[in-house]
Design an enzyme around this catalytic site. Structure first.
Site, PDB file in Angstrom:
ATOM      1  N   THR A   1     101.063  63.120  51.662  1.00  0.00           N
ATOM      2  CA  THR A   1     101.134  61.666  51.487  1.00  0.00           C
ATOM      3  C   THR A   1     101.569  61.292  50.085  1.00  0.00           C
ATOM      4  O   THR A   1     102.377  60.383  49.881  1.00  0.00           O
ATOM      5  CB  THR A   1      99.748  61.061  51.798  1.00  0.00           C
ATOM      6  OG1 THR A   1      99.553  61.101  53.205  1.00  0.00           O
ATOM      7  CG2 THR A   1      99.634  59.632  51.303  1.00  0.00           C
TER       8      THR A   1
ATOM      9  N   ASP B   1      89.079  69.678  50.791  1.00  0.00           N
ATOM     10  CA  ASP B   1      89.067  71.066  50.311  1.00  0.00           C
ATOM     11  C   ASP B   1      89.076  71.167  48.784  1.00  0.00           C
ATOM     12  O   ASP B   1      88.889  72.240  48.233  1.00  0.00           O
ATOM     13  CB  ASP B   1      90.294  71.819  50.845  1.00  0.00           C
ATOM     14  CG  ASP B   1      90.203  72.108  52.339  1.00  0.00           C
ATOM     15  OD1 ASP B   1      89.120  71.906  52.921  1.00  0.00           O
ATOM     16  OD2 ASP B   1      91.216  72.534  52.923  1.00  0.00           O
TER      17      ASP B   1
ATOM     18  N   ARG C   1      68.914  89.474  61.132  1.00  0.00           N
ATOM     19  CA  ARG C   1      70.332  89.451  61.471  1.00  0.00           C
ATOM     20  C   ARG C   1      71.204  89.146  60.254  1.00  0.00           C
ATOM     21  O   ARG C   1      70.764  88.527  59.300  1.00  0.00           O
ATOM     22  CB  ARG C   1      70.601  88.325  62.475  1.00  0.00           C
ATOM     23  CG  ARG C   1      70.194  88.625  63.891  1.00  0.00           C
ATOM     24  CD  ARG C   1      70.424  87.400  64.739  1.00  0.00           C
ATOM     25  NE  ARG C   1      69.995  87.658  66.114  1.00  0.00           N
ATOM     26  CZ  ARG C   1      69.575  86.737  66.960  1.00  0.00           C
ATOM     27  NH1 ARG C   1      69.528  85.469  66.569  1.00  0.00           N
ATOM     28  NH2 ARG C   1      69.207  87.041  68.174  1.00  0.00           N
TER      29      ARG C   1
END
Lengths: 342, 342, 342, 342
Positions: free
Chosen positions: B106, B128, B163
């Site tokens: 843009t 980001d 885990r």
């Protein structure tokens, strides 16, 4: 090296993340040993400390408060106080350096002790964001987030009842928490210590909001003063011990606004919830980085220095240069926000 | 002046706060008029817009998404595209300037249109945090906060079951969200596009965590690549249309880690929850300030410029200079975090 | 049918969700029309209302406060008050029934108006959870959640400084919010209106906590009273208008605890943040179901009834039977919690 | 008495609060001793346990996961399994009773062991809320809250881009989490295992939403099935090991919706974040009460019973009667919600 950590003054979110960052960096990169002085300088003066192992800092980055405790003890006072006594205690216990995490007072003390020969590095702590040496200090972002969430909540109840709500946030000498939370929460007036206002001006803002059909929301820093103190005094009462009391600023402002504008007004004091609990991600990252950088400063033997945030970088500056200047809200930042008032 | 606003590209928290900041500043300080183009450049190319009054932006600072809608339309394409057609549309509707809120694409388009004579000012948007011209962009802090909260939650269930959990966060080209949320959440490995790693290295970190009796937590940016792509390919499958599929990086890493280390592994992809919902206080303040500063740039007729954050200040820079450089995570920042791995 | 909605008394999270549930159910299932009376019974007495269309309730389930506004107006008073005037206003505007969302007072008024021939159905609203006819009322869960989050935050700062913190939550006549938030937050004493305690007992709990090396956290409902009121009175002061003031209960307890135990003590009053903002998911579901069930009651012409929660079911009960009994915390529930004190 | 605690099966928020409630109640009221079996029945079968003192449960009420670990070990299998071996281990270690916190499988095993003479009391654990013996189980409210918050966030990004978002929540056999979070979040369709739907019906709801100018939000429980499975199968692919894969239901639905309606569609799978992290206040209170009531059951020697929530009361019921019935969403509850679809 064997490094002693201490946290001093009022606690704030991120202290434990600094401790964790320092310990992990020290242990992993330098095989350092750590002890923690209990309750700030009190632990130093009294030789009261505990070992800190790697597993002791597990999960600390998100934990509020400080596992070391805190106090406002002055390291130059008391039997074990003063540079010689402290140095002797350090020598006896094989402690090579101190990382002191604290505010203006702690850093000034750290500098004086460093001048007297002690190996100390500082980490700035101020939830009010009032230290000029760092762009932001950890704890501040969390406090702003908590205050903003409270303002979001207060707005809906204010609108339901057509009330004016005056919410008091922290900020004894500077208005950063009020400025940011007020801007984030869309407050109709933000009152800060740096910018005294008259009660007339405040009521003008409040009435202008009411005239647009909305419920006014005023954010006030605890250190704000009215320009016309007569007004303030006419609302004083007596405290629990029959001494004259002023009450908090919000408690005084709300009835003054109601009396002058006729708008039902309520005050809310956020108080200690602003300084407790899990730090925001921003504060965890900042605190972790400061803790790690303090270890770099220790191994660079940069005694008398402190770590700070500048832009996106962590820098090291001399405490002597860093302290003594209050980080006030600049006029430009207040003018920027003030456009949105009323 | 009559000013047109548009939001373009993927949405992120804070877009509405920019719109509110610009409209309030424009209306209050300059008595400006506003219109909003619908769906980014699409609304410009099609002359599709709506008036925005002061009351339309009420309460917007905390509202996620964008009231204007968004799209990835290119303003140089289509029947109404290109500088002449757009200028004609602006003239016909008496629109004096455009504030374009968007990312690299843009802003580049805005610059090219400005070069062709249009009055455009840019506001950088990238969840980001990949634009080098600004220290931080709005939406990033919120995304990091959401990812960190998710990591906090995932850790407890990882520990309960012993885990390894691989959590995928946004970051196509840069790893800022992974870096900050991983640091805040105490991740045991952070994998980012800028720093490819071998599966062996990753498993070494994971096993070292297990050997200390803890449940490994790996944060991976969606754009991360393994150095040994053979490995990756051996785990591909077919997608819903029977085309070869790679799946997300977390979905591929978890079984590879389980296979090699014997540690039960699960993946979680945070996805769109990172870009929706109420912005953090930090992002609301930043977005509001950028919106207000964009109005200053419009009234300074600083066409072709964009507003950015530098330290604690909002600055205006030339889009031409600002775009084109990806804001990658510097090696020093990754090395800083890497000490905490394993 | 054309149905009028009103919300009355202090607002709480979930009011808008009731409105949305009722309107969607009415429009979709029965093609009903809706109007909203402004500011509770005030809008009824003054014939002040607005149409509510389906699109007006969009997004309301998560919005705090009430879009209809509220007040404490008595529908039997004033020029347009009383059953005949109200019936005339309803007839003139073709309004067939009223759904009144409110507390004890509103429901009692609704019953009296129903007795006089008006078509009214009630929805119970009490953030304090003090209505015996319903297992839980919407707003309560949200208030407990907010209070618990505050307690979580206060604990870390209490521990850092070794302080006792006294936190005041809502609950004028019943202690449900204190009981649940105190239990959830692991409070060391919970003080509720139903169970007066002596200051000696409170200090015994506080000291026992300190003796185990922890920072005492006391949760007190605003309506709690000491058994020995002399103590309370000795700590009174004067208010802003020089009238004798008692202050809030937390404000009085903290100095009493500090004086007797020597433990530094602070008070925090949560106040209005407990009643504002987005409702919890629990409250949204409950409020939506109640709103929908109120429409069922209207179409069943069950005038004088109200909707309530029993177990997991929404039931309809006669207001006449439902009101008049305060939903106090049973002794068994307090005893259950009391085991954890000290 | 010396009481052994175990947590079994998938973890959920509130397990630690049960442990804390049981230990505090046992120690304070009965001077009981406690041990914790590691990893559920595995610790029982292997005689692997640790002492739990009062200070070990400090702060546990708000901590996610389980400090005891969990597994899916069957107590009737393996060398130390079966009632005789277990009884011998208990006798050798002086353990008088077991409190087993787990789901259908654990409770059934507990009943069988009780039938064989062991002293066991059960606490129901099911994040899906699929046990008919209890109105609600702890962990469920937290999962609904997390899912609702995610839906709130997803809606804003859906609206910005005019997309349909399909969000997958937990619920293998029952749709409670989908029903409540979908109702709280204002979903346009809620898809649950108890109520298979055709893809045509789903697309009809989605298109109706689009036609009203909104972005469709579909909540689907992981165990939902289409009535026309052909459709589902035509979208299968292969998994990482080249075996046919179906993928999650959301991953399959999104492209089907996009293909048929032309509305850009995205899926998000919430996954493990729904079962991790701090429990809601509601779940902390419920879990604490259940833990305390389990101690009452132990001291009442009510072997083979389990504690449950009925209305606002904690009751004790026979496991034999309690298990075996799935707590499905009743048709009436689905019909109630379905009115809001489309």
């Amino acid at each position: 090296m064997k490094i002693g950590l201490l946290t001093s003054g009022g606690d704030c979110p991120g202290l434990n993340a600094v401790i964790r960052g320092a310990v992990l960096k020290g242990v992993i990169s330098h095989d350092a040993e750590f002890v923690g002085f209990r309750k700030g300088w009190k632990g130093v003066v009294e030789g009261d400390f505990m070992p800190i192992e790697r597993h002791d800092v597990r999960g600390l980055s998100k934990q509020g408060g400080t596992i070391l405790g805190s106090s406002r003890t002055n390291p130059f006072e008391g039997e074990g106080g003063g540079p010689e006594n402290i140095q002797r205690m350090l020598d006896e216990n094989g402690i090579d350096a101190i990382i002191a995490i604290g505010g203006e007072g702690t850093l000034t003390a750290a500098r004086r002790l460093t001048d007297a020969g002690l190996n100390i590095v500082g980490v700035p702590k101020t939830i009010d964001n009032d230290l000029a040496a760092t762009d932001y200090s950890f704890g501040f972002d969390t406090a702003v987030e908590i205050a903003t969430e409270a303002i979001d909540r207060l707005r809906t109840t204010a609108e339901s009842h057509g009330r004016c709500i005056v919410v008091e946030v922290m900020g004894r000498h500077v208005g950063w928490i009020a400025l940011h939370s007020g801007m984030a929460g869309g407050a109709h007036a933000i009152l800060i210590p740096e910018q005294p206002q008259s009660i007339d001006q405040i009521c003008e803002w409040v009435e202008s909001v009411r005239d647009r059909g909305r419920a006014p929301l005023v954010v006030v820093a605890e250190g704000f003063h009215l320009t016309d103190m007569e007004e303030a005094h006419s609302h004083k009462g007596l405290d629990a011990f029959n001494r004259p009391r002023l009450g908090g600023i919000a408690e005084r402002l709300a009835p003054m606004i109601e009396e002058r504008t006729g708008i039902e007004s309520r005050d809310t004091v956020l108080g200690h919830i602003q300084r407790g609990g899990a730090p925001s991600a921003y504060d965890r990252v900042l605190a972790t980085r400061l803790g790690m950088a303090a270890i770099d400063a220790v191994y660079a033997r940069a005694w008398g220095s402190m770590v700070t945030l500048r832009g996106t970088d962590i820098k090291t500056v001399s405490i002597a240069e860093a302290v003594g200047t209050l980080n006030v809200v600049p006029d430009a930042r207040y003018d920027e926000a003030r456009i949105l008032f009323g």
